[in-house]
Write a protein that holds these residues in place. Sequence first.
Motif, mmCIF file in Angstrom:
data_model
loop_
_atom_site.group_PDB
_atom_site.id
_atom_site.type_symbol
_atom_site.label_atom_id
_atom_site.label_comp_id
_atom_site.label_asym_id
_atom_site.label_seq_id
_atom_site.Cartn_x
_atom_site.Cartn_y
_atom_site.Cartn_z
ATOM 1 N N LEU A 197 0.961 -1.196 -0.022
ATOM 2 C CA LEU A 197 0.054 -0.016 0.133
ATOM 3 C C LEU A 197 0.807 1.248 0.023
ATOM 4 N N GLN A 198 1.971 1.201 0.602
ATOM 5 C CA GLN A 198 2.855 2.339 0.829
ATOM 6 C C GLN A 198 3.378 2.784 -0.835
ATOM 7 N N PRO A 199 3.757 2.094 -1.479
ATOM 8 C CA PRO A 199 4.181 2.505 -2.825
ATOM 9 C C PRO A 199 2.868 2.978 -3.715
ATOM 10 N N VAL A 200 1.707 2.197 -3.502
ATOM 11 C CA VAL A 200 0.462 2.539 -4.319
ATOM 12 C C VAL A 200 0.256 3.841 -3.941
ATOM 13 N N ALA A 201 0.062 4.355 -2.400
ATOM 14 C CA ALA A 201 -0.421 5.567 -2.060
ATOM 15 C C ALA A 201 0.610 6.802 -2.772
ATOM 16 N N PHE A 202 1.886 6.496 -2.742
ATOM 17 C CA PHE A 202 2.840 7.446 -3.067
ATOM 18 C C PHE A 202 2.680 7.711 -4.660
ATOM 19 N N SER A 203 2.554 6.651 -5.407
ATOM 20 C CA SER A 203 2.268 6.595 -6.985
ATOM 21 C C SER A 203 1.032 7.490 -7.214
ATOM 22 N N ILE A 204 -0.072 7.178 -6.407
ATOM 23 C CA ILE A 204 -1.197 8.179 -6.548
ATOM 24 C C ILE A 204 -0.962 9.474 -6.318
ATOM 25 N N LEU A 205 -0.344 9.914 -5.218
ATOM 26 C CA LEU A 205 0.016 11.252 -4.884
ATOM 27 C C LEU A 205 0.820 11.939 -5.947
ATOM 28 N N LEU A 206 1.845 11.374 -6.572
ATOM 29 C CA LEU A 206 2.648 11.630 -7.677
ATOM 30 C C LEU A 206 1.804 12.033 -9.020
ATOM 31 N N LEU A 207 0.862 11.066 -9.348
ATOM 32 C CA LEU A 207 0.075 11.321 -10.387
ATOM 33 C C LEU A 207 -1.110 12.400 -10.053
ATOM 34 N N LEU A 208 -1.519 12.621 -8.862
ATOM 35 C CA LEU A 208 -2.162 13.743 -8.628
ATOM 36 C C LEU A 208 -1.409 15.220 -8.887
ATOM 37 N N GLY A 209 -0.121 15.173 -8.423
ATOM 38 C CA GLY A 209 0.638 16.177 -8.494
ATOM 39 C C GLY A 209 0.946 16.865 -9.923
ATOM 40 N N VAL A 210 1.303 15.602 -10.756
ATOM 41 C CA VAL A 210 1.395 15.783 -12.201
ATOM 42 C C VAL A 210 0.296 16.539 -12.867
ATOM 43 N N TYR A 211 -1.069 15.750 -12.555
ATOM 44 C CA TYR A 211 -2.218 16.336 -13.277
ATOM 45 C C TYR A 211 -2.468 17.527 -12.822
ATOM 46 N N GLY A 212 -2.189 17.916 -11.304
ATOM 47 C CA GLY A 212 -2.424 19.254 -11.038
ATOM 48 C C GLY A 212 -1.519 20.270 -11.798
ATOM 49 N N GLY A 213 -0.021 19.812 -11.801
ATOM 50 C CA GLY A 213 0.655 20.740 -12.444
ATOM 51 C C GLY A 213 0.299 21.196 -13.980
ATOM 52 N N PHE A 214 -0.105 19.954 -14.691
ATOM 53 C CA PHE A 214 -0.566 20.273 -16.162
ATOM 54 C C PHE A 214 -1.964 21.230 -16.040
ATOM 55 N N LYS A 215 -2.849 21.006 -15.292
ATOM 56 C CA LYS A 215 -4.117 21.611 -14.985
ATOM 57 C C LYS A 215 -3.661 23.312 -14.906
ATOM 58 N N LEU A 216 -2.693 23.560 -14.044
ATOM 59 C CA LEU A 216 -2.048 24.861 -13.778
ATOM 60 C C LEU A 216 -1.490 25.391 -14.934
ATOM 61 N N GLY A 217 -0.869 24.656 -15.551
ATOM 62 C CA GLY A 217 -0.119 25.115 -16.903
ATOM 63 C C GLY A 217 -1.050 25.508 -18.093
ATOM 64 N N GLN A 218 -2.176 25.128 -18.090
ATOM 65 C CA GLN A 218 -3.282 25.407 -19.045
ATOM 66 C C GLN A 218 -4.303 26.281 -18.742
ATOM 67 N N ALA A 219 -4.156 26.808 -17.462
ATOM 68 C CA ALA A 219 -4.979 27.835 -16.974
ATOM 69 C C ALA A 219 -5.046 29.062 -17.914
ATOM 70 N N PRO A 220 -6.024 29.571 -18.019
ATOM 71 C CA PRO A 220 -6.178 30.871 -18.963
ATOM 72 C C PRO A 220 -5.247 31.959 -18.285
ATOM 73 N N LYS A 221 -4.461 32.613 -19.302
ATOM 74 C CA LYS A 221 -3.621 33.530 -18.799
ATOM 75 C C LYS A 221 -4.328 34.876 -18.514
ATOM 76 N N ALA A 222 -3.543 35.596 -17.495
ATOM 77 C CA ALA A 222 -4.377 36.620 -16.742
ATOM 78 C C ALA A 222 -4.659 37.552 -17.889
ATOM 79 N N ASN A 223 -5.795 38.470 -17.521
ATOM 80 C CA ASN A 223 -6.302 39.612 -18.773
ATOM 81 C C ASN A 223 -5.586 40.765 -18.190
ATOM 82 N N ILE A 224 -4.590 40.872 -19.318
ATOM 83 C CA ILE A 224 -3.655 42.016 -19.413
ATOM 84 C C ILE A 224 -4.416 43.445 -19.640
#
Length: 143
Positions: free
Chosen positions: A88-115
């Motif tokens: 269970l420990q490696p499974v939990a760490f893998s899930i946390l890693l995947l959630l972190g990568v997914y969150g990073g992609f979502k933040l990178g695709q966020a709309p740019k600030a309205n200048i």
Amino acid sequence: MKCKSVHNKLIFFLEKELPVSEMEQVQKHLDECSECARFTAEMKNTLQILDNDKVNDENPFFYTRVKERIAKQAEEQPAVRPVLVRILQPVAFSILLLLGVYGGFKLGQAPKANIAGSGFTEQEVIPYWNELEAEPIEAFLMK
């Protein structure tokens, strides 16, 4: 023999660790010098008190009790727990890693600030990001 040399050899004299000739010299000096004899008596009493206060509580069954306690703890731990932890420990760490990568992609695709909403265009803001291109360092230092 001088008092200072007797004081240096006194512990060895009381423990009977001096050679025979030196033991006789120290004893001769103690017979003649009352001050050194009094100091020797005080030292002997002090050493006797220290010897009486020594605690030698050696328990012959200490090793046996410790060995039994270790064996009892090994029996009490369930054998299933280490297997679950190893899985269970490696499974939990893998899930946390995947959630972190997914969150990073979502933040990178966020709309740019309205200048435009801030009153500045993109071309007006970019030169201020790198001020070294806007003004050479030599001009700054010469002022």
